[in-house]
Write a protein that holds these residues in place. Structure first.
Motif, mmCIF file in Angstrom:
data_model
loop_
_atom_site.group_PDB
_atom_site.id
_atom_site.type_symbol
_atom_site.label_atom_id
_atom_site.label_comp_id
_atom_site.label_asym_id
_atom_site.label_seq_id
_atom_site.Cartn_x
_atom_site.Cartn_y
_atom_site.Cartn_z
ATOM 1 N N ALA A 2 43.945 41.722 25.416
ATOM 2 C CA ALA A 2 43.973 40.581 26.325
ATOM 3 C C ALA A 2 42.879 39.594 25.961
ATOM 4 O O ALA A 2 41.745 39.990 25.726
ATOM 5 C CB ALA A 2 43.783 41.055 27.771
ATOM 6 N N PRO A 3 43.191 38.302 25.883
ATOM 7 C CA PRO A 3 42.158 37.299 25.585
ATOM 8 C C PRO A 3 41.089 37.320 26.662
ATOM 9 O O PRO A 3 41.371 37.593 27.829
ATOM 10 C CB PRO A 3 42.944 35.975 25.602
ATOM 11 N N PRO A 4 39.846 37.005 26.313
ATOM 12 C CA PRO A 4 38.762 37.037 27.297
ATOM 13 C C PRO A 4 39.039 36.165 28.513
ATOM 14 O O PRO A 4 38.761 36.541 29.643
ATOM 15 C CB PRO A 4 37.554 36.529 26.499
ATOM 16 N N ASP A 5 39.604 34.959 28.299
ATOM 17 C CA ASP A 5 39.883 34.073 29.425
ATOM 18 C C ASP A 5 40.903 34.683 30.366
ATOM 19 O O ASP A 5 40.797 34.582 31.587
ATOM 20 C CB ASP A 5 40.383 32.718 28.920
ATOM 21 N N ALA A 6 41.939 35.320 29.796
ATOM 22 C CA ALA A 6 42.970 35.941 30.625
ATOM 23 C C ALA A 6 42.381 37.106 31.420
ATOM 24 O O ALA A 6 42.715 37.316 32.585
ATOM 25 C CB ALA A 6 44.131 36.420 29.753
ATOM 26 N N THR A 7 41.504 37.859 30.788
ATOM 27 C CA THR A 7 40.874 38.989 31.470
ATOM 28 C C THR A 7 40.014 38.501 32.638
ATOM 29 O O THR A 7 40.016 39.087 33.719
ATOM 30 C CB THR A 7 40.003 39.780 30.479
ATOM 31 N N ALA A 8 39.286 37.408 32.419
ATOM 32 C CA ALA A 8 38.451 36.863 33.484
ATOM 33 C C ALA A 8 39.297 36.356 34.640
ATOM 34 O O ALA A 8 38.951 36.533 35.812
ATOM 35 C CB ALA A 8 37.582 35.733 32.930
ATOM 36 N N LEU A 9 40.443 35.716 34.326
ATOM 37 C CA LEU A 9 41.320 35.211 35.377
ATOM 38 C C LEU A 9 41.925 36.366 36.164
ATOM 39 O O LEU A 9 42.009 36.323 37.396
ATOM 40 C CB LEU A 9 42.425 34.350 34.764
ATOM 41 N N GLU A 10 42.321 37.396 35.457
ATOM 42 C CA GLU A 10 42.874 38.571 36.131
ATOM 43 C C GLU A 10 41.846 39.190 37.070
ATOM 44 O O GLU A 10 42.154 39.555 38.213
ATOM 45 C CB GLU A 10 43.321 39.602 35.095
ATOM 46 N N ALA A 11 40.603 39.274 36.607
ATOM 47 C CA ALA A 11 39.537 39.832 37.443
ATOM 48 C C ALA A 11 39.294 38.959 38.678
ATOM 49 O O ALA A 11 39.038 39.461 39.773
ATOM 50 C CB ALA A 11 38.249 39.967 36.624
ATOM 51 N N ALA A 12 39.420 37.635 38.506
ATOM 52 C CA ALA A 12 39.249 36.716 39.633
ATOM 53 C C ALA A 12 40.347 36.938 40.662
ATOM 54 O O ALA A 12 40.087 36.973 41.877
ATOM 55 C CB ALA A 12 39.250 35.273 39.154
ATOM 56 N N TYR A 13 41.591 37.104 40.204
ATOM 57 C CA TYR A 13 42.691 37.392 41.123
ATOM 58 C C TYR A 13 42.396 38.656 41.925
ATOM 59 O O TYR A 13 42.583 38.697 43.152
ATOM 60 C CB TYR A 13 43.985 37.602 40.345
ATOM 61 N N GLU A 14 41.960 39.689 41.218
ATOM 62 C CA GLU A 14 41.719 40.965 41.880
ATOM 63 C C GLU A 14 40.620 40.847 42.940
ATOM 64 O O GLU A 14 40.713 41.421 44.026
ATOM 65 C CB GLU A 14 41.357 42.024 40.839
ATOM 66 N N ARG A 15 39.564 40.088 42.632
ATOM 67 C CA ARG A 15 38.479 39.902 43.598
ATOM 68 C C ARG A 15 38.965 39.164 44.842
ATOM 69 O O ARG A 15 38.625 39.535 45.970
ATOM 70 C CB ARG A 15 37.322 39.127 42.944
ATOM 71 N N VAL A 16 39.760 38.122 44.634
ATOM 72 C CA VAL A 16 40.258 37.345 45.773
ATOM 73 C C VAL A 16 41.166 38.196 46.648
ATOM 74 O O VAL A 16 41.057 38.177 47.875
ATOM 75 C CB VAL A 16 41.000 36.087 45.273
ATOM 76 N N ILE A 17 42.072 38.927 46.030
ATOM 77 C CA ILE A 17 42.996 39.766 46.793
ATOM 78 C C ILE A 17 42.244 40.818 47.591
ATOM 79 O O ILE A 17 42.509 41.051 48.770
ATOM 80 C CB ILE A 17 44.026 40.421 45.845
ATOM 81 N N THR A 18 41.258 41.450 46.956
ATOM 82 C CA THR A 18 40.461 42.468 47.643
ATOM 83 C C THR A 18 39.707 41.874 48.835
ATOM 84 O O THR A 18 39.578 42.506 49.886
ATOM 85 C CB THR A 18 39.456 43.107 46.665
ATOM 86 N N ARG A 19 39.255 40.635 48.670
ATOM 87 C CA ARG A 19 38.472 39.997 49.726
ATOM 88 C C ARG A 19 39.330 39.497 50.884
ATOM 89 O O ARG A 19 38.959 39.656 52.052
ATOM 90 C CB ARG A 19 37.691 38.812 49.132
ATOM 91 N N VAL A 20 40.476 38.899 50.579
ATOM 92 C CA VAL A 20 41.238 38.197 51.613
ATOM 93 C C VAL A 20 42.329 39.044 52.255
ATOM 94 O O VAL A 20 42.612 38.903 53.455
ATOM 95 C CB VAL A 20 41.859 36.907 51.030
ATOM 96 N N LEU A 21 42.952 39.938 51.509
ATOM 97 C CA LEU A 21 44.102 40.677 52.033
ATOM 98 C C LEU A 21 43.816 41.408 53.344
ATOM 99 O O LEU A 21 44.704 41.477 54.209
ATOM 100 C CB LEU A 21 44.631 41.647 50.971
ATOM 101 N N PRO A 22 42.625 41.974 53.566
ATOM 102 C CA PRO A 22 42.369 42.628 54.855
ATOM 103 C C PRO A 22 42.451 41.685 56.053
ATOM 104 O O PRO A 22 42.532 42.140 57.193
ATOM 105 C CB PRO A 22 40.943 43.173 54.684
ATOM 106 N N SER A 23 42.425 40.360 55.808
ATOM 107 C CA SER A 23 42.497 39.385 56.898
ATOM 108 C C SER A 23 43.920 38.934 57.193
ATOM 109 O O SER A 23 44.141 38.136 58.114
ATOM 110 C CB SER A 23 41.646 38.151 56.561
ATOM 111 N N ILE A 24 44.888 39.418 56.435
ATOM 112 C CA ILE A 24 46.279 39.013 56.594
ATOM 113 C C ILE A 24 47.026 40.058 57.412
ATOM 114 O O ILE A 24 46.898 41.258 57.173
ATOM 115 C CB ILE A 24 46.963 38.832 55.223
ATOM 116 N N VAL A 25 47.814 39.599 58.382
ATOM 117 C CA VAL A 25 48.548 40.520 59.249
ATOM 118 C C VAL A 25 50.036 40.192 59.242
ATOM 119 O O VAL A 25 50.449 39.091 58.892
ATOM 120 C CB VAL A 25 48.024 40.467 60.703
ATOM 121 N N GLN A 26 50.799 41.184 59.644
ATOM 122 C CA GLN A 26 52.231 40.983 59.896
ATOM 123 C C GLN A 26 52.431 40.900 61.395
ATOM 124 O O GLN A 26 51.938 41.746 62.138
ATOM 125 C CB GLN A 26 53.052 42.129 59.308
#
Length: 388
Positions: A75-99
């Motif tokens: 994986a290119p370094p930029d793609a890896t960094a973007l993937e890591a950013a996605y994972e951080r955001v999801i981990t941070r925000v998903l607990p605040s989302i409800v059904q």
């Protein structure tokens, strides 16, 4: 105002429909084929697969080191960094989302504060007063009750009975948004709890209108965020999030393409800006209702006038509110509004969209067709549209 004559509208070729009234509780899930992937792709919540290293016949001591186990091999370094950013955001925000589940369907919501307030769309709550709220991260459903629904802006606030352990989201400043920013849409599309899709901000400052049927309040949303992140039924009321982990909008509408028989228009969705959300939510929480709609009003009750060819030709005045700007300017029942500030008014939908771009206290130039066939142009000082 008046009869429900307005219908779905956006520009000349695209119709707007509610995407998150959710699935009907008593009907089968929407055909998954209708939720075809758009230009935006889904972000998997599972651990991304890694490529197993292939045994090399070379024993050169200068061979590069193996990739990190946390990133796919090669994986290119930029793609890896973007993937890591996605994972951080999801981990941070998903607990605040409800059904949010009602007797008629389901939608999404965002935890607003530690007191248990949850902000969502008015069309998600519909006419219900009691709800079941389930966290995207799991756990037993919690009961909640309606605080207030604001149909004009398609926003609502509910409050869970037991707020312990809720994680409020962080809301960003939607004035700072830029076209091209990467965003994630989090919610419960098609009942798939905790789903995440990605895309970009495609445009800013859109004015879009909802249908006024199927439980929708028929709101006109100004300053809407257009996004390519996939939005499907059940996403409404969820979160549009930037890569800083801030909620910058609430996904509310998706476009339908009449040329596809009303099927989804790929990659065209709309969200209510976060600054509008926090303003309305704060008013509801503090006062129990919206005290300042920020919406301009003429002070008339109207209906669409249809011409001999069956097409709308203007907006007829049914009633004039006492003391309103319209009354002071001399508008009377039976008059037909033709234009405002040189913008053609053909039906109640176009009237709402023009007024949504103006502010209470503004002066507006209105062209009127009188019952005797004469026309006149008058200036009206706009009032404030009441919350209900």
């Amino acid at each position: 105002m008046g009869e429900k004559t307005s219908r779905i509208a956006l520009f000349a070729a695209v119709a707007i429909a509610l995407t998150g009234c959710g699935q009907r509780a008593n009907s089968p899930p929407a055909d998954l084929a209708a939720a075809t992937p758009t230009a935006s792709s889904s972000v998997s919540l599972s651990t991304p697969p890694t490529t197993s290293p292939t045994a090399s016949l070379s024993t050169s001591p200068t061979a590069p080191p193996s990739p990190s186990p946390s990133a796919p091999a090669g994986a290119p370094p930029d793609a890896t960094a973007l993937e890591a950013a996605y994972e951080r955001v999801i981990t941070r925000v998903l607990p605040s989302i409800v059904q949010i589940t009602t007797d008629n369907g389901l939608g999404s919501g965002i935890v607003y504060d530690r007191a248990g307030h949850i902000v969502t769309n008015a069309h998600v709550v519909g006419n219900a007063n009691r709800f079941q709220v389930t966290l995207a991260t799991g756990g037993a459903p919690r009961t909640a009750k309606l605080v207030e629904s604001f149909g004009l802006g398609d926003l609502a606030v509910i409050k869970v009975d037991k707020p312990e352990g809720l994680t409020p989201a962080v809301f960003g400043d939607s004035r700072k948004l830029r076209v091209g920013q990467i965003v994630l849409a989090m919610g419960n599309p098609l009942g798939l709890s905790g789903s995440v899709t990605n895309g970009i901000i495609s445009a800013l400052g859109r004015t879009v209108s909802e249908s006024d049927d199927e439980g929708s309040p028929g709101a006109t949303i100004t300053g809407a965020i257009q996004t390519s992140a996939a939005i499907n039924p059940g996403n409404s009321g969820g979160a549009l999030v930037n890569l800083a982990g801030e909620v910058i909008g609430i996904p509310t509408l998706a476009a339908l393409n009449p040329e596809l028989g009303g099927g989804p228009a790929p990659g065209i969705g709309f969200a209510i800006p976060s600054n509008v959300v926090t303003d309305i939510a704060a008013q509801i929480i503090q006062d129990g209702k919206v005290t300042n709609t920020h919406r301009a009003a003429l002070g008339v009750t109207v209906q669409t006038v249809i011409g001999v060819d069956g097409r709308p030709v203007g907006v007829g005045v049914v009633r004039v509110s006492k003391g309103s700007g319209a009354e002071k300017a001399g508008i009377k029942s039976g008059d037909v509004l033709i234009s405002i500030n040189n913008v053609r008014i053909s039906d109640t939908q176009s009237l709402s969209e023009v007024l949504a771009t103006l502010n209470p206290g503004d002066q507006a130039t209105v062209q009127i067709l009188r019952p005797d066939g004469s026309t006149s142009t008058i200036t009206i000082v706009l009032g404030e549209l009441p919350s209900s």
